[in-house]
Design a protein around this motif. Structure first.
Motif, short mmCIF file in Angstrom:
data_model
loop_
_atom_site.label_atom_id
_atom_site.label_comp_id
_atom_site.label_asym_id
_atom_site.label_seq_id
_atom_site.Cartn_x
_atom_site.Cartn_y
_atom_site.Cartn_z
N PRO A 1 0.81 -1.23 0.00
CA PRO A 1 0.00 0.00 0.00
C PRO A 1 0.84 1.28 0.00
CG PRO A 1 -0.81 -1.55 1.66
CD PRO A 1 0.48 -2.10 1.14
N GLY A 2 1.99 1.27 0.66
CA GLY A 2 2.86 2.44 0.68
C GLY A 2 3.40 2.76 -0.70
N ASP A 3 3.80 1.72 -1.45
CA ASP A 3 4.30 1.94 -2.80
C ASP A 3 3.18 2.38 -3.74
OD1 ASP A 3 6.83 1.33 -1.95
OD2 ASP A 3 6.91 -0.65 -2.87
N VAL A 4 1.98 1.87 -3.52
CA VAL A 4 0.82 2.31 -4.32
C VAL A 4 0.59 3.80 -4.08
CG1 VAL A 4 -1.68 2.12 -4.63
CG2 VAL A 4 -0.28 0.05 -4.42
N ARG A 5 0.61 4.20 -2.81
CA ARG A 5 0.39 5.61 -2.46
C ARG A 5 1.46 6.50 -3.07
NH1 ARG A 5 2.73 8.56 0.99
NH2 ARG A 5 3.59 6.85 2.21
N LEU A 6 2.73 6.13 -2.93
CA LEU A 6 3.82 6.93 -3.49
C LEU A 6 3.72 7.03 -5.01
CD1 LEU A 6 6.95 5.79 -1.43
CD2 LEU A 6 5.94 8.08 -1.51
N THR A 7 3.38 5.93 -5.65
CA THR A 7 3.25 5.93 -7.11
C THR A 7 2.11 6.85 -7.53
OG1 THR A 7 4.07 3.65 -7.19
CG2 THR A 7 2.93 4.47 -9.15
N ARG A 8 0.99 6.74 -6.85
CA ARG A 8 -0.17 7.59 -7.15
C ARG A 8 0.20 9.07 -6.98
NH1 ARG A 8 -5.07 5.80 -7.85
NH2 ARG A 8 -4.79 3.90 -6.63
N GLU A 9 0.89 9.40 -5.89
CA GLU A 9 1.28 10.79 -5.64
C GLU A 9 2.24 11.30 -6.72
OE1 GLU A 9 2.83 10.90 -1.65
OE2 GLU A 9 0.85 10.58 -0.76
N GLU B 1 0.24 11.94 -9.85
CA GLU B 1 -0.61 13.13 -9.70
C GLU B 1 0.20 14.41 -9.83
OE1 GLU B 1 -2.62 12.48 -5.97
OE2 GLU B 1 -4.02 11.05 -6.86
#
Length: 152
Positions: free
Chosen positions: A20-28, A31
């Motif tokens: 989930p942390g890598d998903v969040r960083l990738t999404r940010e 964006e």
């Protein structure tokens, strides 16, 4: 897939990642970029293949323009997913970028043997990770021309 370079449609990206942390960083990181995209997430290899084949709950999802694939996944690992993509006539030309924490030479070699388009190692530092995603975005979504719909 459509030819999205210079177009107004967002680029559809499938991120296959269970962290989930890598998903969040990738999404940010996406964006913060200047290229319109839609980031879809599959949390394991089985879900990724169902998404790509538009099966079950994914029957109405768009076919992604590019896949970011982690190697260390539950249920079906990245090598298995990549092998199935390359063995499927409907998916075989889909650009697949391995984005993983591994820097092991055997993982690099195996990914290219399975016809990955690129191999990127995720840095441990979050800011470096964001920079890797931005570099990917700049090259693969600005410079590279992806195959049009019906060509993959």
């Amino acid at each position: 897939m459509s030819d999205r370079r210079g177009g107004e449609d967002p680029v559809d990206i499938l991120l296959v990642e269970d962290n989930p942390g890598d998903v969040r960083l990738t999404r940010e990181a996406f964006e913060a970029g200047q290229i319109r995209n839609t980031l879809h997430v599959a949390r394991d290899g089985v879900e990724a293949l169902e998404f790509l084949r538009q099966q079950g709950e994914y029957a109405d999802v768009p076919r992604p323009d590019i896949v970011l694939l982690d190697l260390n996944l539950p249920r079906k690992d990245g090598d298995e997913v990549l092998a199935e993509i390359r063995a499927d006539p409907d998916l075989e030309t889909l650009p697949v970028i391995v984005l993983t924490s591994s820097s092991a030479e055997e993982d690099v070699v195996r990914s290219y043997e399975l016809q990955a388009n690129a191999f990127l190692t995720k840095p441990v530092d979050p800011m470096e990770f964001v920079e890797i995603v931005r570099s990917f975005q700049e090259f693969w979504l600005s410079v590279v021309r992806l195959p049009p719909e019906g060509e993959s």
